[in-house]
Enzyme design. Structure first.
Site, PDB file in Angstrom:
ATOM      1  N   ALA A   1       0.956  -1.170   0.189  1.00 22.25           N
ATOM      2  CA  ALA A   1       0.702  -0.425  -0.209  1.00 22.25           C
ATOM      3  C   ALA A   1       0.884   1.053  -0.274  1.00 22.25           C
ATOM      4  O   ALA A   1       1.678   1.282   0.854  1.00 22.25           O
ATOM      5  CB  ALA A   1      -0.690  -0.353   0.960  1.00 22.25           C
ATOM      6  N   LYS A   2       0.293   2.082  -0.600  1.00 26.25           N
ATOM      7  CA  LYS A   2       1.034   3.506   0.036  1.00 26.25           C
ATOM      8  C   LYS A   2       0.597   4.682   0.134  1.00 26.25           C
ATOM      9  O   LYS A   2      -0.840   4.611   0.099  1.00 26.25           O
ATOM     10  CB  LYS A   2       1.954   3.376  -1.044  1.00 26.25           C
ATOM     11  CG  LYS A   2       3.144   4.957  -1.503  1.00 26.25           C
ATOM     12  CD  LYS A   2       4.220   4.331  -0.576  1.00 26.25           C
ATOM     13  CE  LYS A   2       5.643   5.066  -0.274  1.00 26.25           C
ATOM     14  NZ  LYS A   2       6.054   4.303   0.167  1.00 26.25           N
ATOM     15  N   GLY A   3       0.451   5.750   1.354  1.00 25.08           N
ATOM     16  CA  GLY A   3      -0.070   7.193   1.341  1.00 25.08           C
ATOM     17  C   GLY A   3       0.105   8.372   0.861  1.00 25.08           C
ATOM     18  O   GLY A   3       1.358   8.422   0.985  1.00 25.08           O
TER      19      GLY A   3
END
Ligand code: NAD
Length: 430
Positions: free
Chosen positions: A117-119
């Protein structure tokens, strides 16, 4: 159904960013090498969930500004989602999708039980006061809280965020869970609230573990070797320090202020101390100044690009004289330059493995938080070496067997692991 109807147009703008398109090219090439099941490949080519949130913040002047935040959960076949949070003015959904995909393939090739994931938030954090940054972080944490948690999705720091950001994130999440401390919700925290010893130097140390191993494979030795390091931040400075401690001569390093050269070897301890006091190497006088271009083209045993993406491209790939390149940064060599260097026999340790030390120790931090039992720094370093070199060995063996370049080998090993797991889990509901 109309005959011309396109069932899967892939026309969404967030899937057309350069980073993601580049990753897709590598994925497709690697999938061919392992003859990947086309149904699996189709699923691997898209993110599972893309969350966009509005983040209103009361600024110090009492006005309210609304920022845009993202969290992209790319794939969770292997375990809970894991990936950093970036605060930068160029962050947009397309970039976050690309970064989330890379995390998925990095965690897989490293053999970690984690998804990707990444944000991020589109904001220039250098323009925020500490209070504004805290409000921004807390509201963003609250907005994405239903989707994260120690068993769901575990963020970490990235560009523009740091252990303090993680502390505020962890506190906000904990307050919203009835006030019970939930250290396992993020990694990269300060040690006092459940961070891991050894996390700060983990990426740089990992780069050197890989460099040492690559030298061993090529019949070289780290002691007495000449090493060049681009970037003197978290990754580059620790990589230089650990190589120096192992008897290598660090003949050049650079940061945003320029390159610093000494053919007999630089005093890395002195340079790290200088940066601590002056924020950068600007005006460091105990070395000869060179340009960033010159630094990359120096004759040396190993070049460690630990600064930015795209530093080695078709303009300078022919001029690189290093025997090997260990990618401390993410994406420092373009795909086209990789091909040129590969043909010239320059050994490349790809970023997904070479800078994997950070996420490996983040994984250790999460494990320690769950156990509430914390390890000695020596223990962390030793376990890091074991996980990293096991993954590197697998990729090297695959590369030797299939006669492909190291980057394709790493991606192929990663996809192979995901493919096996996805086939075992099957497709829900059928
Ligand atoms: P950092 O901000 O601490 O350091 C970056 C360094 O690069 C600084 O010294 C900066 O002055 C230098 N730099 C910037 N522009 C430059 C230029 N044009 N020429 C030469 N030097 C330049 O960042 P970091 O955490 O060390 O990360 C560096 C790279 O490693 C990034 O690509 C990052 O995504 C990647 N990475 C970092 C980690 C980690 O744990 N920190 C983990 C995996 C990958």
């Amino acid at each position: 159904m109309a005959p011309q109807e396109n069932l899967n147009p892939h026309s969404e703008a967030h899937l057309n960013g350069p980073l993601f398109q580049n990753a897709l090219m590598t994925i497709k090439d690697a999938a061919k090498i392992i003859n990947c099941d086309p149904n699996i490949l189709e699923r691997l080519e898209r993110p599972r969930r893309c969350l966009t949130v509005s983040v209103p913040v009361r600024m110090d002047d009492q006005s309210v500004k609304v920022f845009t935040g993202y969290r992209v959960q790319y794939n969770s076949t292997l375990g809970p989602y894991k990936g950093g949070i970036r605060y930068h003015q160029n962050v947009d959904l397309a970039e976050v999708v690309g970064l989330a995909a890379l995390m998925t393939f990095k965690n897989s090739v490293l053999g970690l039980p984690l998804g990707g994931a990444k944000g991020g938030i589109c904001v220039d954090p250098t323009k925020l006061s500490r209070a504004e940054n805290q409000s921004l972080t807390r509201r963003y944490a609250s907005e994405i809280a239903p989707f994260v948690g120690p068993t769901k999705d575990i963020p970490a720091p990235d560009v523009g965020t740091n252990p303090q950001t993680m502390a505020w994130f962890m506190d906000t999440y904990s307050q919203e869970q009835g006030g019970y401390a939930q250290p396992g919700v993020v990694t990269g925290k300060p040690v006092e609230i459940g961070g891991s010893l050894g996390r700060n130097h983990a990426t740089g140390l990992g780069v050197i573990y890989i460099c040492e191993k690559a030298m061993e494979i090529k019949g070289m030795k780290m002691a007495g070797s000449r090493i060049v390091v681009q970037g003197f931040g978290n990754v580059g400075s620790f990589a230089a320090k650990f190589a120096h401690e192992r008897g290598a001569r660090i003949i050049a390093v650079s940061d945003v202020s320029g390159g610093y050269f000494n053919g007999d070897g630089l005093n890395i301890t002195d340079m790290m101390e200088y940066v601590k006091q002056n924020k950068s190497l600007k005006d460091y006088s105990k070395a000869q100044m060179i340009s960033n271009e010159q630094l990359l083209e120096l004759e040396c045993d190993a070049l460690l690009p630990c600064a930015l993406e795209g530093q080695i491209d078709t303009h300078n790939a022919e001029k690189i004289k290093a025997k090997m390149i260990i990618e401390g940064a993410n994406g420092p060599i373009t795909n086209a330059a990789t091909k040129i260097l590969d043909q010239r026999g320059v050994f490349i340790a790809p970023d997904v493995i070479a800078n994997g030390g950070g996420v490996i120790v983040s994984y250790f931090e999460w494990v320690q938080d769950i156990m509430s039992f914390f390890w000695e720094e020596q223990d962390v370093d030793t376990k890091l070496k074991g996980v990293l070199l096991r993954a590197f060995d697998t990729v090297c063996k695959f590369q030797a067997e299939k006669k492909v370049d190291m980057r394709s080998a790493a991606m192929a090993v990663s996809i192979q692991r995901l493919e096996k797991a996805m086939l075992l889990r099957g497709l829900y509901p059928r």
